[in-house]
Each structure stands twice: as C-alpha cells, then as structure tokens.
Write a protein that holds these residues in place. Structure first.
Motif, PDB file in Angstrom:
ATOM      1  N   LYS A  25      24.969  86.984   1.521  1.00  0.00           N
ATOM      2  CA  LYS A  25      25.959  87.696   2.336  1.00  0.00           C
ATOM      3  C   LYS A  25      25.478  89.096   2.710  1.00  0.00           C
ATOM      4  CE  LYS A  25      30.221  85.382   0.883  1.00  0.00           C
ATOM      5  NZ  LYS A  25      31.517  85.546   0.167  1.00  0.00           N
ATOM      6  N   SER A  26      24.805  89.772   1.768  1.00  0.00           N
ATOM      7  CA  SER A  26      24.342  91.137   2.030  1.00  0.00           C
ATOM      8  C   SER A  26      23.065  91.165   2.865  1.00  0.00           C
ATOM      9  CB  SER A  26      24.108  91.875   0.713  1.00  0.00           C
ATOM     10  OG  SER A  26      23.022  91.289  -0.001  1.00  0.00           O
ATOM     11  N   GLY A  27      22.376  90.023   2.958  1.00  0.00           N
ATOM     12  CA  GLY A  27      21.127  89.973   3.714  1.00  0.00           C
ATOM     13  C   GLY A  27      19.903  90.351   2.904  1.00  0.00           C
ATOM     14  N   GLU A  28      20.085  90.593   1.602  1.00  0.00           N
ATOM     15  CA  GLU A  28      18.929  90.924   0.765  1.00  0.00           C
ATOM     16  C   GLU A  28      17.999  89.731   0.608  1.00  0.00           C
ATOM     17  OE1 GLU A  28      19.532  93.635  -2.698  1.00  0.00           O
ATOM     18  OE2 GLU A  28      21.657  93.271  -2.276  1.00  0.00           O
ATOM     19  N   ILE A  29      18.561  88.526   0.681  1.00  0.00           N
ATOM     20  CA  ILE A  29      17.756  87.302   0.703  1.00  0.00           C
ATOM     21  C   ILE A  29      18.241  86.448   1.876  1.00  0.00           C
ATOM     22  CG2 ILE A  29      17.181  87.248  -1.745  1.00  0.00           C
ATOM     23  CD1 ILE A  29      19.517  85.354  -2.201  1.00  0.00           C
ATOM     24  N   VAL A  30      17.349  85.625   2.406  1.00  0.00           N
ATOM     25  CA  VAL A  30      17.700  84.767   3.550  1.00  0.00           C
ATOM     26  C   VAL A  30      17.136  83.375   3.327  1.00  0.00           C
ATOM     27  CG1 VAL A  30      17.750  86.677   5.198  1.00  0.00           C
ATOM     28  CG2 VAL A  30      15.606  85.419   4.832  1.00  0.00           C
ATOM     29  N   LEU A  31      17.714  82.403   4.031  1.00  0.00           N
ATOM     30  CA  LEU A  31      17.170  81.050   4.073  1.00  0.00           C
ATOM     31  C   LEU A  31      16.482  80.857   5.423  1.00  0.00           C
ATOM     32  CD1 LEU A  31      20.116  79.013   2.506  1.00  0.00           C
ATOM     33  CD2 LEU A  31      17.836  79.327   1.523  1.00  0.00           C
ATOM     34  N   PRO A  32      15.235  80.391   5.440  1.00  0.00           N
ATOM     35  CA  PRO A  32      14.470  80.304   6.694  1.00  0.00           C
ATOM     36  C   PRO A  32      14.810  79.081   7.529  1.00  0.00           C
ATOM     37  CG  PRO A  32      13.117  79.572   4.866  1.00  0.00           C
ATOM     38  CD  PRO A  32      14.426  79.995   4.266  1.00  0.00           C
ATOM     39  N   VAL A  33      16.102  78.879   7.773  1.00  0.00           N
ATOM     40  CA  VAL A  33      16.531  77.746   8.593  1.00  0.00           C
ATOM     41  C   VAL A  33      17.549  78.242   9.617  1.00  0.00           C
ATOM     42  CG1 VAL A  33      16.154  75.982   6.833  1.00  0.00           C
ATOM     43  CG2 VAL A  33      18.331  77.193   6.904  1.00  0.00           C
ATOM     44  N   GLU A  34      17.668  77.502  10.708  1.00  0.00           N
ATOM     45  CA  GLU A  34      18.645  77.858  11.717  1.00  0.00           C
ATOM     46  C   GLU A  34      20.054  77.581  11.189  1.00  0.00           C
ATOM     47  OE1 GLU A  34      18.228  79.331  14.451  1.00  0.00           O
ATOM     48  OE2 GLU A  34      16.054  79.226  14.736  1.00  0.00           O
ATOM     49  N   PRO A  35      20.981  78.522  11.328  1.00  0.00           N
ATOM     50  CA  PRO A  35      22.348  78.285  10.856  1.00  0.00           C
ATOM     51  C   PRO A  35      23.017  77.178  11.677  1.00  0.00           C
ATOM     52  CG  PRO A  35      22.227  80.309  12.142  1.00  0.00           C
ATOM     53  CD  PRO A  35      20.819  79.847  11.971  1.00  0.00           C
ATOM     54  N   VAL A  36      23.911  76.434  11.047  1.00  0.00           N
ATOM     55  CA  VAL A  36      24.647  75.386  11.740  1.00  0.00           C
ATOM     56  C   VAL A  36      26.135  75.713  11.690  1.00  0.00           C
ATOM     57  CG1 VAL A  36      22.944  73.600  11.239  1.00  0.00           C
ATOM     58  CG2 VAL A  36      24.820  73.992   9.637  1.00  0.00           C
ATOM     59  N   GLU A  37      26.849  75.284  12.712  1.00  0.00           N
ATOM     60  CA  GLU A  37      28.288  75.504  12.759  1.00  0.00           C
ATOM     61  C   GLU A  37      29.004  74.228  12.325  1.00  0.00           C
ATOM     62  OE1 GLU A  37      29.662  76.977  16.446  1.00  0.00           O
ATOM     63  OE2 GLU A  37      28.287  78.692  16.487  1.00  0.00           O
ATOM     64  N   ILE A  38      29.842  74.368  11.309  1.00  0.00           N
ATOM     65  CA  ILE A  38      30.587  73.215  10.797  1.00  0.00           C
ATOM     66  C   ILE A  38      32.051  73.361  11.195  1.00  0.00           C
ATOM     67  CG2 ILE A  38      31.303  71.985   8.715  1.00  0.00           C
ATOM     68  CD1 ILE A  38      28.732  72.870   7.383  1.00  0.00           C
ATOM     69  N   ASP A  39      32.526  72.380  11.926  1.00  0.00           N
ATOM     70  CA  ASP A  39      33.929  72.378  12.338  1.00  0.00           C
ATOM     71  C   ASP A  39      34.808  72.169  11.107  1.00  0.00           C
ATOM     72  OD1 ASP A  39      36.503  71.506  13.279  1.00  0.00           O
ATOM     73  OD2 ASP A  39      35.574  71.178  15.248  1.00  0.00           O
ATOM     74  N   GLU A  40      35.863  72.964  10.996  1.00  0.00           N
ATOM     75  CA  GLU A  40      36.737  72.878   9.826  1.00  0.00           C
ATOM     76  C   GLU A  40      37.431  71.522   9.720  1.00  0.00           C
ATOM     77  OE1 GLU A  40      40.670  74.974  11.880  1.00  0.00           O
ATOM     78  OE2 GLU A  40      39.543  76.055  10.318  1.00  0.00           O
ATOM     79  N   ASN A  41      37.458  70.766  10.813  1.00  0.00           N
ATOM     80  CA  ASN A  41      38.095  69.450  10.786  1.00  0.00           C
ATOM     81  C   ASN A  41      37.128  68.335  10.389  1.00  0.00           C
ATOM     82  OD1 ASN A  41      40.637  70.427  11.696  1.00  0.00           O
ATOM     83  ND2 ASN A  41      39.810  70.532  13.793  1.00  0.00           N
ATOM     84  N   MET A  42      35.831  68.686  10.211  1.00  0.00           N
ATOM     85  CA  MET A  42      34.837  67.672   9.853  1.00  0.00           C
ATOM     86  C   MET A  42      35.017  67.240   8.403  1.00  0.00           C
ATOM     87  SD  MET A  42      31.415  69.244  11.680  1.00  0.00           S
ATOM     88  CE  MET A  42      30.355  67.865  11.276  1.00  0.00           C
ATOM     89  N   SER A  43      34.877  65.934   8.167  1.00  0.00           N
ATOM     90  CA  SER A  43      34.930  65.410   6.801  1.00  0.00           C
ATOM     91  C   SER A  43      33.540  65.567   6.165  1.00  0.00           C
ATOM     92  CB  SER A  43      35.329  63.936   6.810  1.00  0.00           C
ATOM     93  OG  SER A  43      34.300  63.165   7.431  1.00  0.00           O
ATOM     94  N   PHE A  44      33.466  65.318   4.866  1.00  0.00           N
ATOM     95  CA  PHE A  44      32.177  65.376   4.163  1.00  0.00           C
ATOM     96  C   PHE A  44      31.198  64.360   4.767  1.00  0.00           C
ATOM     97  CE2 PHE A  44      29.391  63.813   0.742  1.00  0.00           C
ATOM     98  CZ  PHE A  44      28.718  64.991   0.438  1.00  0.00           C
ATOM     99  N   LEU A  45      31.708  63.156   5.088  1.00  0.00           N
ATOM    100  CA  LEU A  45      30.867  62.117   5.687  1.00  0.00           C
ATOM    101  C   LEU A  45      30.334  62.567   7.046  1.00  0.00           C
ATOM    102  CD1 LEU A  45      29.694  59.271   5.554  1.00  0.00           C
ATOM    103  CD2 LEU A  45      31.839  58.413   6.552  1.00  0.00           C
ATOM    104  N   ASP A  46      31.180  63.253   7.828  1.00  0.00           N
ATOM    105  CA  ASP A  46      30.742  63.755   9.133  1.00  0.00           C
ATOM    106  C   ASP A  46      29.586  64.749   8.969  1.00  0.00           C
ATOM    107  OD1 ASP A  46      32.696  62.278  10.428  1.00  0.00           O
ATOM    108  OD2 ASP A  46      34.177  63.917  10.363  1.00  0.00           O
ATOM    109  N   VAL A  47      29.718  65.647   7.985  1.00  0.00           N
ATOM    110  CA  VAL A  47      28.668  66.652   7.747  1.00  0.00           C
ATOM    111  C   VAL A  47      27.358  65.973   7.353  1.00  0.00           C
ATOM    112  CG1 VAL A  47      27.956  68.572   6.270  1.00  0.00           C
ATOM    113  CG2 VAL A  47      30.324  68.444   7.103  1.00  0.00           C
ATOM    114  N   ILE A  48      27.444  64.996   6.434  1.00  0.00           N
ATOM    115  CA  ILE A  48      26.238  64.282   5.984  1.00  0.00           C
ATOM    116  C   ILE A  48      25.597  63.542   7.155  1.00  0.00           C
ATOM    117  CG2 ILE A  48      25.382  62.416   4.511  1.00  0.00           C
ATOM    118  CD1 ILE A  48      26.012  64.971   3.004  1.00  0.00           C
TER     119      ILE A  48
END
Length: 524
Positions: free
Chosen positions: A309-332
């Motif tokens: 959250k603070s940006g002191e560490i990062v993940l080297p991947v493109e962020p993805v947007e997850i719709d709040e209405n998506m189920s766990f199966l949809d995300v997978i």
C-alpha cells in the motif's frame, strides 16, 4: 604462561578496550592518566610503540582535550598499532566455561544470559566433550571467564535438549585432543558466517547476506506468500519472466527491495542481535534471534500489505480490475485458467515414448510385463520435465498404482538422456524400512531387461556416506531407511571433505579440514 606474561597482555587489552570505547564525554588527558600503570607495561613490551603512543596522545590532547573530532583517529590507532601486539597472546589463549566445578576451554563463544548460541571449544578427550554436551542439555548454570580467568558473566540455560556438538580430532605434536563447535539448534536462530556465500546470485556484500538469510527464514517458516525468485534457467523462472512487466535486471532490484523491507520491519519489531561474546571474534558468526512467539502468519501478511500500500515494495505485474459482482469462479476463469491454458505441456498425446520406458519387466513368476500406457505417459512426461529443468517434481498416487516401477523406469530413462548410464550414477531412495526389500526386488526386475546390474548400498549412518567412493562404481542405488535415518544418537560421524555440502562451513571447520576423523555428538 608466567604471571608477568599474562599481566602484560592484560594491561595491553585494557588500553585497547578503553581507546575503542572512548566517546569524548570526558577529557582525554584524564582518560590517559587512568591508564598510567598499563602504559608503563606497554613500555616494557615495545619501547618504540610506547614512544609513538605517547606522542599520539599528546597530539590529541593539544588539539582538543575532549577529542570529539578525533574519535575515529583514536580507534584507528588502537586497531592498527596496538591490536597486532596483542594478537599472539589472543591466538594461543583461551577463555573458560565453568559448569558444576568442571572447566572447559573456549576459543570463541557468543551467548546471552539464557543461552549459548555458538561456541568453539577444545577438549582433552572425547569423554570431556560428552560431559560438556550432557551438562548443557541438562540446563546447568554456567559461569563465563575471560582469557585472564576473570569472572565475566553467568548463563542459565533455558533451552534444554536443544544443543549439538560437532567434533574434529586434532592430531599434532602439541595439538592432541578434540576441537568442537557447540551450537543451539533452533529454527529462529540465524547465523551469518564471514565466508558464507548467499543462496541467490544478486546478493554479494555482508549486509546483503544477512538480509538474504532473514528473508529466506521468514519465507520458509511462515505461510505468508512472499515474493521470491525461482531457480534461474528453470521452467518456473522462464514462466515468471513471461508474466512480468519488467526486465530481468529490474526484477533483481525489486526482489532486493522486498528483502530489505522485511529485514527492516523485523529489526524494528522482533529481532535481537547477540552482542555478548568471549574469545576471538574472528571465529564467530553474527548471530540473530527472531522471537518466533511474537511473529505469526497474520503479522507477516500485515507487513506485506502495508508495504504494498505504501509503495515500499511492488509486484512486477500489471494490475487487474476485479468487478465486485464477480464470483470466485469468475476470477479463477478470467485471470488464472487462461495462463494455465497457455502453458506448454511436457507430454502431448501421440508424442514418442522412449526405449527404457517401453522396455519389459521380469516378474517373479517368470512372466514378462510392461508399464501400462498411462504409466508410460506419466513417466515420459516426468522425464521431459526433468530435461526442461523443472525444479520440483512429485509422482503421487494411491497404493498399488505402480509408482515404484514407473519411478524406476523414468529415472533410468532420464539418466540415459544425459549420458549417465554408462558412466555410472547414484539414485537415493528414502523409504520405510520394511519396504526396502520390495524396492530392491522391483529394481532388479525393472533393469535386468536393459542389461544393467544394480549395486545396492544401505546408508544407515553418516559414516556410510563417508565410506562411499568419490565416484559411482556403476548403477548404484542408495537406500535410506526412514526408521534409521530419523533416529538420534549420542555419537554420529561427520563425512569428510569429499562431501563439503554435508559439513557446516565456517573458518573453524576450514582450519581443521585436514582431520578426517570427525564426529557429531548430540543429545536429545
């Protein structure tokens, strides 16, 4: 040693310690006057150095009697001029550990009021060494004395039955007896030896070695999903490079930031550095104690989340947007399965099945059998994965599905692919003791049709490893029985230096590497 000899070096040690600990809070002239008797002793030891010391102190006093601008200069004089004079005594002297009226000679040791973390000892006999490990593991109170036999400290051992002692026999004109390394064997203790190389290729200096060890400890000890690098040139590493949005060089910088971030956070929270020691510090590792009872998975995850959250560490991947209405199966389905589908398989239906995997098996009743088609496909896939440098592979299945025959054929097929069949090879098998006769029988049945005679070696003790020829003598199968490999003994052999990875490495071990009669003593 005569009393005069010891007293001289005692006086020299006092001068060195006082100069190294001078802070500029008091007048330097008064500080030097406190050392008057010791300075006279220095005159007897080295008149030229005495004159140089006198001129140096007078210069400092003239410039600034509080010497606040000269602190580094004062410490450098003690380090460069006086310490070399003390080194001959330090090299041949010992500190002492007293337990129940018995005396043990210490070359170097770091400790706290409740534990000995690492110590190097010398013993007259093996029984003397056994007595030490027995008393320590019984939690006896210890008294520490320095090289001048002066009382230094007291240790009340809290971790009973947790200590181990490694012994190396010393043979020489004046060097008979044993040398040993006593250490507290707990997961939350991290030791950094001066000559220890880091696990990963991006860490070089001493500070980074410490940071690397801390990070590895946390990653291996807690279920916290930390960002780590797979082994280079493996399939996993190549897959990671395909799925990140940075270069390989930038990836190394990112992982280094993760390690430094967690190291700093742990230092702030729950890490204690062992500062107490006696004897020659050059032999000692830097020892850190992580207070495991205060750290748990939730805390590590919290540290990770705060860092992201603070940006002191990062993940080297493109962020993805997850719709709040998506189920766990949809995300997978949307974000995970598509990557799995893009991966290459190690075997595709219709690919060639190689010779050894297709070869026959001589059964007990005289009949000839073969692996089933499904077993052949699994074996060929595992062999291909090994060639593709997959770093971890498991063959899993229930009882009676043919894991033994499949694994034997697969291993031999892989060894043939890398030209090891004719040169000789070793395969280690770790199994329940009552299953080893079955393994031996099935190995013979599986490899006789391809014209190989197996050599079976039972490895029940570390001395059996030590007695192995340096190179395989043919098709060698090493059997480690679970019930024997896991048991504990009061005495164990340490393999000699043909197998350096099995022997803990530090300056002490290297100094005595010529002695091959080595044992490991432990008590549980």
């Amino acid at each position: 040693m005569t009393k005069t000899y010891v007293q001289r070096y005692k006086a020299l040690k006092k001068i060195i310690d006082m100069l190294m600990n001078y802070t500029g809070r008091w007048k330097f002239s008064g500080y030097v006057r406190m050392l008057k008797r010791e300075i006279e002793t220095l005159k007897e030891m080295d008149s030229e150095l005495y004159k140089e010391f006198e001129d140096f102190t007078n210069k400092i006093i003239r410039e600034d009697d509080y010497a606040k601008e000269s602190l580094n200069e004062i410490k450098a004089f003690a380090e460069e001029k006086l310490k070399p004079l003390y080194e001959p005594f330090e090299k041949e002297s010992y500190s002492y550990l007293l337990i129940d009226g018995l005396e043990f000679k210490i070359k170097a040791m770091n400790y706290s009021s409740e534990a000995i973390y690492f110590g190097i000892f010398s013993f007259k006999t093996k029984q003397h060494a056994k007595t030490l490990i027995s008393l320590i593991n019984d939690g006896k109170k210890c008294q520490v004395r320095n090289e001048f036999y002066e009382y230094v400290d007291e240790i009340r051992i809290e971790d009973k039955k947790k200590y181990k002692l490694q012994l190396a026999k010393a043979n020489g004109l004046n060097n008979d007896g044993y040398h040993g390394r006593l250490f507290l064997d707990k997961k939350n203790i991290i030791r950094i030896f001066k000559n220890e190389e880091p696990k990963y290729f991006d860490i070089f200096d001493e500070e980074d070695r410490i940071i690397d060890r801390f990070y590895n400890y946390i990653n291996n000890s807690y279920d916290a999903a930390l960002f780590t690098l797979p082994i280079k040139e493996t399939k996993t590493y190549e897959t990671m490079l395909k799925n990140i949005n940075v270069s390989e060089e930038e990836l190394l910088i990112i992982i280094k930031k993760w390690k430094k971030y967690f190291y700093d956070e742990l230092q702030r929270r729950n890490v204690r550095y062992c500062r107490k020691n006696v004897g020659n510090e050059d032999y000692l590792p830097k020892t850190y104690i992580i207070r495991g009872s205060m750290i748990n998975d939730a805390m590590i995850r919290k540290i990770r989340t705060e860092g992201l959250k603070s940006g002191e560490i990062v993940l080297p991947v493109e962020p993805v947007e997850i719709d709040e209405n998506m189920s766990f199966l949809d995300v997978i389905t949307k974000f995970v399965i598509k990557d799995i589908e893009d991966e290459e398989y190690h075997y595709n239906i219709g690919d060639e099945l190689e010779g050894i995997i297709n070869s026959s098996i001589n059964m007990d009743d005289g009949k000839v059998s073969y692996l089933f088609d499904k077993q052949k496909i699994i074996g060929q896939g595992i062999k291909n994965a090994l060639i593709d440098k997959e770093d971890v592979i498991f063959l899993n299945g229930g009882t009676g599905v043919g894991k033994t025959f499949t694994s034997i054929k697969t291993s031999l097929q892989y060894l043939e692919s890398i030209n090891k069949i004719k040169k000789g090879f070793r395969i280690a098998i770790y199994a329940q003791g009552h299953l080893i006769p079955k393994w031996k029988r099935q190995i013979e049945q599986a490899i006789q049709p391809i014209g190989i005679t197996p050599i079976f070696r039972d490895i029940n003790y570390l001395k059996d490893v030590d007695e192995l020829p340096l190179k395989p003598q043919g098709a060698e199968f090493l059997f480690l029985s679970k019930d024997k490999a896991k048991r504990s003994y009061s005495i164990k052999y340490i393999p000699n230096n043909k197998y350096p990875t099995l022997l803990p490495i530090d300056k002490f071990a290297k100094e005595y590497k010529k002695y091959e009669d080595k044992e490991l003593i432990e008590k549980k």
